[in-house]
Write an enzyme that holds these catalytic residues in place. Sequence first.
Site, PDB file in Angstrom:
ATOM      1  N   SER A 142       0.820  -1.474   0.030  1.00 10.02           N
ATOM      2  CA  SER A 142       0.190  -0.050   0.083  1.00 10.02           C
ATOM      3  C   SER A 142       1.257   0.973   0.434  1.00 10.02           C
ATOM      4  CB  SER A 142      -0.990   0.039   1.401  1.00 10.02           C
ATOM      5  OG  SER A 142      -1.570   1.967   1.116  1.00 10.02           O
ATOM      6  N   TYR A 155      -2.397  -0.551  10.400  1.00  7.52           N
ATOM      7  CA  TYR A 155      -2.551  -1.042   8.976  1.00  7.52           C
ATOM      8  C   TYR A 155      -0.585  -0.364   8.059  1.00  7.52           C
ATOM      9  CZ  TYR A 155      -4.168  -0.630   4.032  1.00  7.52           C
ATOM     10  OH  TYR A 155      -4.169  -1.163   2.807  1.00  7.52           O
TER      11      TYR A 155
HETATM   12  N1  LIG Z   1      -8.703  -1.030  -1.842  1.00  3.44           N
HETATM   13  C1  LIG Z   1      -7.868  -0.428  -1.522  1.00  3.44           C
HETATM   14  O1  LIG Z   1      -7.662   1.544  -1.186  1.00  3.44           O
HETATM   15  C2  LIG Z   1      -6.047  -0.280  -1.154  1.00  3.44           C
HETATM   16  C3  LIG Z   1      -5.665   0.322  -1.207  1.00  3.44           C
HETATM   17  C4  LIG Z   1      -3.543  -0.351  -1.507  1.00  3.44           C
HETATM   18  C5  LIG Z   1      -3.786  -1.010  -1.045  1.00  3.44           C
HETATM   19  N2  LIG Z   1      -5.380  -2.696  -0.605  1.00  3.44           N
HETATM   20  C6  LIG Z   1      -4.414  -3.993  -0.377  1.00  3.44           C
HETATM   21  O2  LIG Z   1      -4.526  -4.341  -1.365  1.00  3.44           O
HETATM   22  C7  LIG Z   1      -4.929  -6.106  -0.346  1.00  3.44           C
HETATM   23  C8  LIG Z   1      -6.785  -6.094  -2.080  1.00  3.44           C
HETATM   24  O3  LIG Z   1      -7.347  -5.689  -0.481  1.00  3.44           O
HETATM   25  P1  LIG Z   1      -8.552  -5.315  -1.424  1.00  3.44           P
HETATM   26  O4  LIG Z   1      -9.127  -3.764  -1.851  1.00  3.44           O
HETATM   27  O5  LIG Z   1      -9.358  -6.125  -2.379  1.00  3.44           O
HETATM   28  O6  LIG Z   1      -9.817  -5.746  -0.023  1.00  3.44           O
HETATM   29  P2  LIG Z   1     -10.848  -6.765  -0.400  1.00  3.44           P
HETATM   30  O7  LIG Z   1     -11.141  -6.644   1.308  1.00  3.44           O
HETATM   31  O8  LIG Z   1     -11.481  -6.124  -0.859  1.00  3.44           O
HETATM   32  O9  LIG Z   1     -10.633  -8.568  -0.259  1.00  3.44           O
HETATM   33  C9  LIG Z   1      -9.096  -8.616   0.759  1.00  3.44           C
HETATM   34  C10 LIG Z   1      -9.876  -9.986   0.649  1.00  3.44           C
HETATM   35  O10 LIG Z   1      -9.142 -10.476   1.891  1.00  3.44           O
HETATM   36  C11 LIG Z   1      -9.677 -12.116   1.872  1.00  3.44           C
HETATM   37  N3  LIG Z   1      -8.799 -12.334   3.334  1.00  3.44           N
HETATM   38  C12 LIG Z   1      -9.270 -11.213   5.121  1.00  3.44           C
HETATM   39  N4  LIG Z   1      -8.936 -12.420   6.022  1.00  3.44           N
HETATM   40  C13 LIG Z   1      -8.400 -13.457   5.405  1.00  3.44           C
HETATM   41  C14 LIG Z   1      -7.686 -14.111   6.027  1.00  3.44           C
HETATM   42  N5  LIG Z   1      -6.759 -14.500   6.359  1.00  3.44           N
HETATM   43  N6  LIG Z   1      -7.020 -15.682   4.871  1.00  3.44           N
HETATM   44  C15 LIG Z   1      -7.388 -14.923   3.061  1.00  3.44           C
HETATM   45  N7  LIG Z   1      -7.930 -14.527   2.524  1.00  3.44           N
HETATM   46  C16 LIG Z   1      -8.398 -13.076   4.003  1.00  3.44           C
HETATM   47  C17 LIG Z   1     -10.485 -11.514   2.526  1.00  3.44           C
HETATM   48  O11 LIG Z   1     -12.262 -12.598   2.862  1.00  3.44           O
HETATM   49  C18 LIG Z   1     -11.025 -10.280   1.322  1.00  3.44           C
HETATM   50  O12 LIG Z   1     -11.746 -10.999   0.059  1.00  3.44           O
HETATM   51  C19 LIG Z   1      -4.523  -5.318   0.649  1.00  3.44           C
HETATM   52  O13 LIG Z   1      -4.020  -6.224   0.793  1.00  3.44           O
HETATM   53  C20 LIG Z   1      -5.185  -4.323   0.648  1.00  3.44           C
HETATM   54  O14 LIG Z   1      -4.549  -3.949   1.862  1.00  3.44           O
HETATM   55  C21 LIG Z   1      -6.014  -2.276  -0.587  1.00  3.44           C
END
Ligand SMILES: NC(=O)c1ccc[n+]([C@@H]2O[C@H](COP(=O)([O-])OP(=O)(O)OC[C@H]3O[C@@H](n4cnc5c(N)ncnc54)[C@H](O)[C@@H]3O)[C@@H](O)[C@H]2O)c1
Length: 250
Positions: A142, A155
Amino acid sequence: MTDIFDIEGRSILVAGAGGIGAGIAAELARRGARLTIADVDETAVERVREALPGEGHAACILNITEEDSCASAVATAVSNGGRLDGVLNAVGILRIAPALELPIDDFTASLNINVTGALLLARQAGKIMIDQGGGRIVTIASVSSKVANPNYAAYATSKAALSQLTRVLAVEWAKHQVAVNAIGPAVVPTPMSNPFMTDPEYRAYQMSHIPMGRMATVEDLFGTALLLLSSAGAFITGQTFYIDGGRTLV
Ligand SMILES: NC(=O)c1ccc[n+]([C@@H]2O[C@H](COP(=O)([O-])OP(=O)(O)OC[C@H]3O[C@@H](n4cnc5c(N)ncnc54)[C@H](O)[C@@H]3O)[C@@H](O)[C@H]2O)c1
């Protein structure tokens, strides 16, 4: 002419069937990769697998905080694709609260899923990739690996640790031609960020800190994911690529 970004036939484990994982998985599948989708959410993995273009994709349950579960997801990907060329880890949680009020359980859960889980999955995949003579591991970090948003103690600490973990694994496994990298997006509209972005104050803060004046899209991440998972990225390791419209510059 050879396409250096070609990933046709590559066996890739996509961990995380949320907004970013599902979006990148669809693009990888469009380009002919053979995918295994893994997530703790049983309904999500099936939904995402069914929507993928092409044939031969698998789905499995993964709790990234349990090493046996990581080993089993890696084994499913190997059995589905015949080998394991790449891992895209898009599992994560976001907990936001002022440090004075942050429940310590939220802090430890963030470290457990975003960092310990990333290590457990990477090392199960790494073992296989070392044995087969190479591979690619890409984790979604991130902008919070670098910038200090207020209320992001859990985070941001986890994402900074994840970027440093990426560097250490890269150095340890470089001699085996296993490349380990991370992608650091600015805020992307997904089920993770959407509930916060409806708060006008939070949204205004985020938007005012992105020089290009918009959020990232999942599509903005495709190019870097392809680079890191294809032969174009063969000599890139240990890096966190910020895909952020300038967010980490200000
Ligand atoms: N959306 C944003 O703004 C953003 C920005 C920067 C980074 N990210 C990072 O990108 C990645 C994906 O985020 P996203 O936006 O798709 O979020 P999301 O919440 O849509 O998806 C995250 C997924 O992780 C799964 N998960 C949670 N705990 C788990 C576990 N113990 N074992 C297996 N799966 C598990 C959830 O079920 C979910 O499907 C994350 O690491 C997030 O920190 C997101």
